[in-house]
Scaffold this active site. Structure first.
Site, PDB file in Angstrom:
ATOM      1  N   ASP A   7      47.590  41.290  14.236  1.00 57.65           N
ATOM      2  CA  ASP A   7      46.566  40.249  13.239  1.00 57.65           C
ATOM      3  C   ASP A   7      47.338  40.091  12.203  1.00 57.65           C
ATOM      4  O   ASP A   7      48.177  40.436  11.564  1.00 57.65           O
ATOM      5  CB  ASP A   7      45.988  41.849  13.024  1.00 57.65           C
ATOM      6  N   ASP A  38      43.851  34.124   7.739  1.00 55.93           N
ATOM      7  CA  ASP A  38      43.533  35.461   8.383  1.00 55.93           C
ATOM      8  C   ASP A  38      43.173  35.755   9.480  1.00 55.93           C
ATOM      9  O   ASP A  38      42.060  34.592   9.422  1.00 55.93           O
ATOM     10  CB  ASP A  38      42.806  36.940   7.838  1.00 55.93           C
TER      11      ASP A  38
END
Length: 467
Positions: free
Chosen positions: A328, A124
């Protein structure tokens, strides 16, 4: 030179981390990479027969995407060119898996310690802390797969690794008041803002095993500091990242930053998002002179890969804008506030060639603009969508649609943008078809069209339909 990290940082899963880490600065060199798959990609489904996987293309499938994303966002979620030589991959292998119980993140296997142990970690770009389940009193030790098969997870233990060292509880330890006197260990704590989700334990130092990808393979043991997660709660027990979280954020404590501080790779990496869920990640990759670029907005309380948009073009309709957005990889879909949401959706609707769906408008589907397809339709024509970033470079959105398989065997498609109440996020779906470069060293975000494995693909505004 010591780098102190002692402020609050919001990370993936809407978490807050407080800890301190001493880093030795050095010149960066080399790159390394490994493959990534989105967890619902067809190749991953071929690796594991997974239980509880929503049917791809169903309303439940994409509703689950949004439910997972909004769970993370609802509580105020945080938000020199490299050549082909010296490419590195994780020694545990470049296979990655997608597991239905593990949220919608990309996963890869990493190998840590001596003797090496492999872990299936979530990747992530919005997370900073790398932690592994460690001497656990409360964590996930296995998953039940389809047909009753079980996959067992490894657990890290400092005592079992000959290269492990516990980070001492000294003046550099932010939470030294909570230090364990018997072990002189520096604690860390990850406290999540929703559903009582947390990870806590102590900081340890050990080696991350890497290997060059070329024919003349060379092993590289990278010294890193990470969290030995003794206790996990909430989402870590129910879904996301049960076997560890691999932080890719901008903080000094993230994996890319630690590798740069040790002189192993530049403080930059790329993630490639293929059209079919296959991808790659390469550390030390600073892109090339042909890529698009825009500066990162670094004047933030919590550093993220935040950039500015100046223009939105849907076909011939061009609108000047001025707002910021976070790239993201940990968010599946794209979330936008007004006016950007309305500009894109209403202009897209004005150019759509298929009729607006009445069935889906009354359903629980999270998308506002959906369209019905005719029974014999094999191709979707949709308007060009281009985003202009600060600096003037354009980012063409190759695949803004989601195709839905309805219960009556008919097909519909939706513009996969969700209206946000707060932060603007470019999620994985808008990054499809690109190698995105997250360059903290140069403080830019870069992008180049790529299918991740073969030649670059031509720009298109049609999608073939697999029935």
């Amino acid at each position: 030179m010591a780098a102190h990290f002692n402020n609050l940082v919001t990370i993936a899963f809407a978490a807050v981390v407080v800890w301190v880490l001493q880093l030795e600065l050095g010149e960066a060199f080399g790159t390394f990479g490994f493959d990534i798959h989105h967890r619902y990609s067809d190749p991953v489904k071929g690796i594991l027969d997974l239980q509880g996987l929503p049917e791809k293309g169903s309303v439940d499938y994409y509703s689950a995407w949004v439910a997972r994303d909004q769970h993370r966002l609802s509580k105020g979620r945080r938000l020199a060119e490299s050549g082909d030589s010296d490419m590195l991959t994780f020694e545990a292998g470049n296979e990655t898996v997608q597991i239905s119980a593990l949220g919608f993140l990309h996963y890869a296997k990493v190998s840590v310690g001596m003797p090496p142990l492999s872990f299936l970690v979530a990747l992530d770009t919005g997370s900073n802390l790398f932690w592994l389940p460690c001497d656990c009193s409360n964590c996930v030790r296995s998953l039940i797969l389809g047909r009753g098969a079980i996959i067992d997870f490894n657990m890290y233990s400092p005592n079992a690794s000959s290269t492990s060292e516990i980070v001492p509880c000294n003046d550099l330890c932010e939470q030294r008041r909570q230090c364990l006197a018997e072990s002189n260990a520096c604690p860390y704590r990850v406290a999540y803002l929703s559903q009582n989700t947390s990870s806590q334990g102590i900081l340890v130092e050990d080696v991350l095993h890497l290997v060059t990808e070329g024919s003349q393979q060379k092993s590289i043991d990278a010294p890193i500091t990470f969290g030995c997660g003794i206790q996990q709660t909430g989402a870590f027990l129910d879904g996301g990242a049960p076997n560890g979280l691999f932080g890719l954020g901008m903080s000094d404590v993230s994996v890319p930053s630690v590798l740069a501080s040790k002189g192993i790779a530049a403080k930059s990496f790329s993630m490639c998002f293929g059209l079919h869920g296959l991808g790659r990640i390469v550390f030390g990759d600073k892109g090339n002179s042909n890529q698009g670029e825009t500066p990162l907005n670094i004047e933030q309380s919590h550093a993220t890969y935040n950039i500015s948009l100046t223009q939105i073009a849907v076909e011939k309709n061009v609108t000047d804008v001025d707002f910021t957005v976070v790239f993201d990889s940990g968010t599946s879909l794209t979330y936008l506030n007004d006016p950007a949401y309305t500009i894109i959706t209403q202009n897209f609707n004005s150019f759509a060639k298929d009729p607006r769906s009445q069935i889906l408008s009354n359903s629980s589907i999270p998308f506002e603009y959906c369209y019905d397809m005719s029974p014999n339709q094999t191709v979707i024509e949709f308007p060009d969508l281009n985003l202009t970033m600060k600096g003037g470079d354009q980012f063409h959105v190759f695949d803004p649609l989601i195709v839905l398989h309805l219960e009556n065997d008919s097909l519909s498609y939706c513009l996969a943008v969700v209206k946000s109440g707060d932060i603007n996020i470019i999620g994985q779906n808008f990054m499809t078809g690109y190698r995105v470069v997250f360059d903290s060293e140069k403080q830019v975000l870069g992008w180049e069209q790529s299918d991740c494995y073969n030649d670059t693909e031509s720009k298109t505004s049609t999608l073939p339909i697999n029935k």
